[in-house]
Design a protein around this motif. Structure first.
Motif, mmCIF file in Angstrom:
data_model
loop_
_atom_site.group_PDB
_atom_site.id
_atom_site.type_symbol
_atom_site.label_atom_id
_atom_site.label_comp_id
_atom_site.label_asym_id
_atom_site.label_seq_id
_atom_site.Cartn_x
_atom_site.Cartn_y
_atom_site.Cartn_z
ATOM 1 N N ASN A 1 67.659 50.936 56.464
ATOM 2 C CA ASN A 1 68.455 51.491 57.550
ATOM 3 C C ASN A 1 67.658 51.446 58.843
ATOM 4 O O ASN A 1 66.425 51.465 58.837
ATOM 5 C CB ASN A 1 68.845 52.942 57.257
ATOM 6 C CG ASN A 1 69.924 53.054 56.201
ATOM 7 O OD1 ASN A 1 70.690 52.123 55.975
ATOM 8 N ND2 ASN A 1 69.987 54.203 55.544
ATOM 9 N N VAL A 2 68.381 51.420 59.949
ATOM 10 C CA VAL A 2 67.747 51.502 61.255
ATOM 11 C C VAL A 2 67.513 52.975 61.571
ATOM 12 O O VAL A 2 68.460 53.747 61.737
ATOM 13 C CB VAL A 2 68.612 50.841 62.338
ATOM 14 C CG1 VAL A 2 67.952 50.985 63.710
ATOM 15 C CG2 VAL A 2 68.854 49.368 62.006
ATOM 16 N N THR A 3 66.249 53.360 61.649
ATOM 17 C CA THR A 3 65.881 54.759 61.890
ATOM 18 C C THR A 3 65.933 55.116 63.363
ATOM 19 O O THR A 3 66.393 56.191 63.745
ATOM 20 C CB THR A 3 64.474 55.035 61.340
ATOM 21 O OG1 THR A 3 64.490 54.892 59.921
ATOM 22 C CG2 THR A 3 64.000 56.442 61.692
ATOM 23 N N GLY A 4 65.460 54.223 64.206
ATOM 24 C CA GLY A 4 65.439 54.500 65.635
ATOM 25 C C GLY A 4 65.189 53.236 66.424
ATOM 26 O O GLY A 4 64.583 52.283 65.918
ATOM 27 N N ILE B 1 61.565 47.913 70.788
ATOM 28 C CA ILE B 1 60.933 48.423 69.567
ATOM 29 C C ILE B 1 62.002 49.041 68.683
ATOM 30 O O ILE B 1 62.907 49.722 69.170
ATOM 31 C CB ILE B 1 59.852 49.477 69.892
ATOM 32 C CG1 ILE B 1 58.746 48.863 70.753
ATOM 33 C CG2 ILE B 1 59.271 50.069 68.615
ATOM 34 C CD1 ILE B 1 57.744 49.891 71.264
ATOM 35 N N ALA B 2 61.894 48.803 67.378
ATOM 36 C CA ALA B 2 62.793 49.429 66.414
ATOM 37 C C ALA B 2 62.009 49.834 65.177
ATOM 38 O O ALA B 2 61.008 49.205 64.817
ATOM 39 C CB ALA B 2 63.932 48.487 66.022
ATOM 40 N N VAL B 3 62.480 50.901 64.524
ATOM 41 C CA VAL B 3 61.883 51.387 63.282
ATOM 42 C C VAL B 3 62.928 51.347 62.179
ATOM 43 O O VAL B 3 64.060 51.811 62.365
ATOM 44 C CB VAL B 3 61.342 52.822 63.434
ATOM 45 C CG1 VAL B 3 60.723 53.303 62.121
ATOM 46 C CG2 VAL B 3 60.315 52.903 64.558
ATOM 47 N N PRO C 1 56.559 57.321 66.900
ATOM 48 C CA PRO C 1 56.737 58.663 66.332
ATOM 49 C C PRO C 1 57.978 59.382 66.848
ATOM 50 O O PRO C 1 58.630 60.127 66.113
ATOM 51 C CB PRO C 1 55.446 59.388 66.739
ATOM 52 C CG PRO C 1 54.441 58.306 66.909
ATOM 53 C CD PRO C 1 55.213 57.158 67.488
ATOM 54 N N VAL C 2 58.324 59.160 68.105
ATOM 55 C CA VAL C 2 59.517 59.780 68.671
ATOM 56 C C VAL C 2 60.775 59.162 68.072
ATOM 57 O O VAL C 2 61.756 59.865 67.774
ATOM 58 C CB VAL C 2 59.527 59.650 70.211
ATOM 59 C CG1 VAL C 2 60.768 60.303 70.793
ATOM 60 C CG2 VAL C 2 58.269 60.253 70.815
ATOM 61 N N LEU C 3 60.766 57.845 67.866
ATOM 62 C CA LEU C 3 61.909 57.190 67.240
ATOM 63 C C LEU C 3 62.111 57.699 65.823
ATOM 64 O O LEU C 3 63.253 57.871 65.370
ATOM 65 C CB LEU C 3 61.719 55.672 67.226
ATOM 66 C CG LEU C 3 61.647 54.966 68.579
ATOM 67 C CD1 LEU C 3 61.521 53.466 68.383
ATOM 68 C CD2 LEU C 3 62.846 55.299 69.437
ATOM 69 N N ILE C 4 61.036 57.934 65.100
ATOM 70 C CA ILE C 4 61.136 58.441 63.737
ATOM 71 C C ILE C 4 61.743 59.843 63.727
ATOM 72 O O ILE C 4 62.585 60.174 62.892
ATOM 73 C CB ILE C 4 59.750 58.451 63.064
ATOM 74 C CG1 ILE C 4 59.259 57.009 62.870
ATOM 75 C CG2 ILE C 4 59.801 59.177 61.720
ATOM 76 C CD1 ILE C 4 57.810 56.919 62.453
#
Length: 396
Positions: A143-146, A153-155, A275-278
């Motif tokens: 899944n796309v977390t952020g 940038i993507a997580v 870390p913020v995206l997570i």
């Protein structure tokens, strides 16, 4: 990385490329040759880094051969496959536009042993789930977390049972310590060729990379001559200790394929954003709301400024933006589109500004939403102080 994702920077000469800070994408009425985005201002929230295992167990001082580097890191680099729906409004079936599935290929790397993967936003844009394939051929759904479209940038989070894999996170190095000439290696999946390694050097640092899809610039980007091609996007740029110094993101090319100039988002940006995206799924970028250009000899002459005068000419001010509320005035032009006058920013928070790149970098590294900023401005030969508060960047 496909042709649409290829960044063709062209000739960066006397004037910067216009990238308007704000919700506008047609760049208003200011010539594209006169402005650059100066909005990118980011400061990380204090979020705990989620990497849980000792990345790669590589000592900081251990310099590896290229073959050893590849063996140490190949299992940590993945191929990303995303499928998105596209609508072709030129083909109508039963009154509805034709929809079809398209597949995008890119790269990524392991961020944590909990199944978090880092890649480029443009690799997974518009996709909710993607496939992550390791070098052993095993494929897992994620899944796309952020996402942070502005820094590309993507997580991702692997959602399948990946107990068969021994996930080894790659360590993020301090990109502020790299120097021009440092040897580097890129690992990824160019043209779908998994586990491909190329090598080169750091060609330059501190580049300003226009993000054409989002209308903003990515600051402090690393330039490299390590070969990067479509499919490398999202993969790691590594130093010879096996540590990540950047995410391979774009190339400058007239053909859509590598021509000796590649770009990577620096690892310090990744450290700040991921870390913020997570935690939140997105990153709120501070917004000043103006566009400008570095002073050139022609501009200096037209504005009757001292020779080699330094600063940023304000070319556009977005209505109701922090820049507008501060009272900044945008440049005016004569009928031939030649500059008549305009505010020139010469310092921010007491720090002298020589160029648009310096202004963007200062905001990026030192400011966050809600921060106060103080601008020293040359207005028609008079030096004035203007103050404002940065807002969150509006959505496109």
């Amino acid at each position: 990385m496909n042709g649409r994702e290829t960044i063709q920077l062209g000739v960066i000469g006397a004037l910067c490329v216009l990238l308007l800070i704000g919700v506008f994408t047609n760049f208003g009425r200011v010539p594209a040759s006169l402005a650059q985005d100066i909005d990118l201002a980011e400061k990380s929230n204090e979020v705990q880094d989620i990497q849980t295992s000792e990345p790669n167990n590589i000592a900081n001082s251990e310099v590896l051969s290229l073959s050893s580097l590849f063996k140490r890191t190949e299992n940590s680099v993945v191929q990303i496959t995303s499928k998105v729906s596209e609508t072709n409004s030129n083909i109508i079936i039963n009154g509805n536009p034709l929809e079809r599935q398209s597949t995008k290929l890119g790269s990524g790397f392991v961020y944590s042993d909990s199944g978090l993967i880092i890649t480029n936003n443009h690799v997974i844009k518009d996709a909710k789930t993607v496939d992550v394939t390791f070098v052993d051929g095993n494929t897992y759904s994620a899944n796309v977390t952020g996402t942070d479209p502005y820094n590309d940038i993507a997580v991702l989070q692997i959602i399948d049972d990946f107990s068969e894999e021994s996930l080894i996170p790659l360590a993020l190095d301090d990109s502020s310590k790299i120097e021009v000439g440092d040897p580097v290696a890129a690992i990824g999946n160019p043209f779908g060729l998994s586990g491909t390694m190329t090598s080169g050097i750091v060609s330059q640092i501190g580049r300003l990379l226009p993000n054409q899809e989002e209308g903003f610039s990515i600051p402090n980007v690393i330039q490299t001559d390590a070969a990067i091609n479509p499919g490398n996007s999202g993969g790691p740029l590594l130093n010879l200790e096996g540590r990540v110094i950047g995410i391979n993101t774009a190339i400058q090319s007239n053909t859509g394929e590598f021509s000796g100039v590649g770009f990577a988002v620096p690892s310090n940006t990744v450290k700040k954003i991921v870390p913020v995206l997570i935690e939140k799924g997105k990153y709120d970028h501070p917004w000043l709301g103006m566009a400008g250009t570095s002073l050139t000899p022609d501009i200096i002459k037209k504005l009757d400024l001292p020779k080699n005068y330094k600063g940023v000419l304000v070319t556009t001010v977005v209505k109701d933006s922090p820049a507008d509320e501060a009272g900044l005035l945008e440049a005016t032009f004569n009928i031939n589109r030649e500059i008549k006058n305009g505010d020139i920013i010469i310092s921010i928070d007491g720090n002298k500004i020589n160029s648009i790149a310096e202004l963007i970098l200062y905001l990026s590294e030192n400011k966050a939403v809600g921060d106060d900023v103080s601008l020293e401005v040359n207005r028609n030969g008079n030096i004035i102080q203007l103050n404002t508060v940065l807002k969150a960047r509006p959505s496109n």
